[in-house]
Design a protein around this motif. Sequence first.
Motif, PDB file in Angstrom:
ATOM      1  N   VAL A  23       1.057  -1.253   0.358  1.00 37.02           N
ATOM      2  CA  VAL A  23      -0.684  -0.061   0.266  1.00 37.02           C
ATOM      3  C   VAL A  23       0.790   1.272  -0.053  1.00 37.02           C
ATOM      4  CG1 VAL A  23      -1.404   1.098   1.140  1.00 37.02           C
ATOM      5  CG2 VAL A  23      -2.175  -1.098   1.008  1.00 37.02           C
ATOM      6  N   ALA A  24       1.849   1.528   0.795  1.00 37.16           N
ATOM      7  CA  ALA A  24       2.752   2.314   0.785  1.00 37.16           C
ATOM      8  C   ALA A  24       3.429   2.969  -0.527  1.00 37.16           C
ATOM      9  CB  ALA A  24       3.719   2.364   2.317  1.00 37.16           C
ATOM     10  N   ARG A  25       4.305   1.646  -1.216  1.00 39.82           N
ATOM     11  CA  ARG A  25       4.456   1.744  -2.415  1.00 39.82           C
ATOM     12  C   ARG A  25       3.431   2.482  -3.984  1.00 39.82           C
ATOM     13  NH1 ARG A  25       7.874  -1.867  -0.248  1.00 39.82           N
ATOM     14  NH2 ARG A  25       6.443  -3.846  -0.380  1.00 39.82           N
ATOM     15  N   ARG A  26       2.012   1.528  -3.401  1.00 39.90           N
ATOM     16  CA  ARG A  26       1.537   1.626  -4.871  1.00 39.90           C
ATOM     17  C   ARG A  26       0.763   2.695  -4.481  1.00 39.90           C
ATOM     18  NH1 ARG A  26      -0.549  -3.111  -7.753  1.00 39.90           N
ATOM     19  NH2 ARG A  26       0.813  -4.872  -6.523  1.00 39.90           N
ATOM     20  N   MET A  27       0.646   3.743  -3.769  1.00 43.83           N
ATOM     21  CA  MET A  27      -0.193   4.809  -3.436  1.00 43.83           C
ATOM     22  C   MET A  27       1.254   5.784  -3.297  1.00 43.83           C
ATOM     23  SD  MET A  27      -2.664   4.008  -0.213  1.00 43.83           S
ATOM     24  CE  MET A  27      -3.822   5.555  -1.028  1.00 43.83           C
ATOM     25  N   ARG A  28       2.742   5.731  -3.406  1.00 42.54           N
ATOM     26  CA  ARG A  28       3.632   6.733  -2.932  1.00 42.54           C
ATOM     27  C   ARG A  28       3.826   7.380  -1.799  1.00 42.54           C
ATOM     28  NH1 ARG A  28       6.690   7.938  -7.922  1.00 42.54           N
ATOM     29  NH2 ARG A  28       5.850   6.439  -9.071  1.00 42.54           N
ATOM     30  N   HIS A  29       3.253   6.791  -0.701  1.00 42.64           N
ATOM     31  CA  HIS A  29       3.056   7.226   0.677  1.00 42.64           C
ATOM     32  C   HIS A  29       4.222   6.781   1.589  1.00 42.64           C
ATOM     33  CE1 HIS A  29      -1.608   6.997   0.373  1.00 42.64           C
ATOM     34  NE2 HIS A  29      -0.449   9.028  -0.210  1.00 42.64           N
ATOM     35  N   GLU A  30       5.372   6.399   0.961  1.00 43.95           N
ATOM     36  CA  GLU A  30       6.382   6.173   1.571  1.00 43.95           C
ATOM     37  C   GLU A  30       7.063   6.706   2.960  1.00 43.95           C
ATOM     38  OE1 GLU A  30       8.606   4.015  -0.694  1.00 43.95           O
ATOM     39  OE2 GLU A  30       8.195   2.359  -0.457  1.00 43.95           O
ATOM     40  N   THR A  31       6.830   6.667   3.436  1.00 38.08           N
ATOM     41  CA  THR A  31       7.230   7.832   4.847  1.00 38.08           C
ATOM     42  C   THR A  31       8.238   7.174   5.626  1.00 38.08           C
ATOM     43  OG1 THR A  31       6.003   7.737   6.887  1.00 38.08           O
ATOM     44  CG2 THR A  31       5.265   8.587   4.577  1.00 38.08           C
ATOM     45  N   ARG A  32       9.317   7.986   6.252  1.00 35.55           N
ATOM     46  CA  ARG A  32      10.022   7.479   7.494  1.00 35.55           C
ATOM     47  C   ARG A  32       9.887   7.634   8.814  1.00 35.55           C
ATOM     48  NH1 ARG A  32      13.583  12.393   6.354  1.00 35.55           N
ATOM     49  NH2 ARG A  32      14.742  12.330   4.195  1.00 35.55           N
ATOM     50  N   ILE A  33       8.655   8.253   8.621  1.00 32.86           N
ATOM     51  CA  ILE A  33       7.687   7.587   9.958  1.00 32.86           C
ATOM     52  C   ILE A  33       7.498   6.150   9.769  1.00 32.86           C
ATOM     53  CG2 ILE A  33       5.873   8.061  12.135  1.00 32.86           C
ATOM     54  CD1 ILE A  33       6.815  10.584  10.990  1.00 32.86           C
TER      55      ILE A  33
END
Length: 128
Positions: free
Chosen positions: A81-91
């Motif tokens: 989900v983080a990769r596909r939605m481009r929501h990767e965060t350090r947190i």
Amino acid sequence: MGTPAEGVDPGTLDVWADPAKERFLTPATIITFVRTIASVTIVAFALHADRGDGEFWSPALKLLVLALVVYWAGDSLDGQVARRMRHETRIGAVLDIMSDRFCAAAFYFGLAWLHPEFTIPVLLYLPE
């Protein structure tokens, strides 16, 4: 973060975390919280379930395995989900790793609780 190396197009970098847009609650971190709570709750139920009096695949062990499956499936899902939605965060990355450690520790402590013969291997494994 510094500037990209000379000759490297920043648009081609596989890094999506932007410190200026760092957010705590993203769909991926929500999945991380849900899978952690679900997995640890299932482990808690396993500790109170029937130990099966000598049978290896007791109801308690089945619940522990279910907790491991929930942890693994949720871990795969939150990353996707983080990769596909481009929501990767350090947190999100830090929360994911902390959640992984917490879920694994809950599982292994539960395993040692149900099968005391695994206590020494579990205590040797967990610090690593």
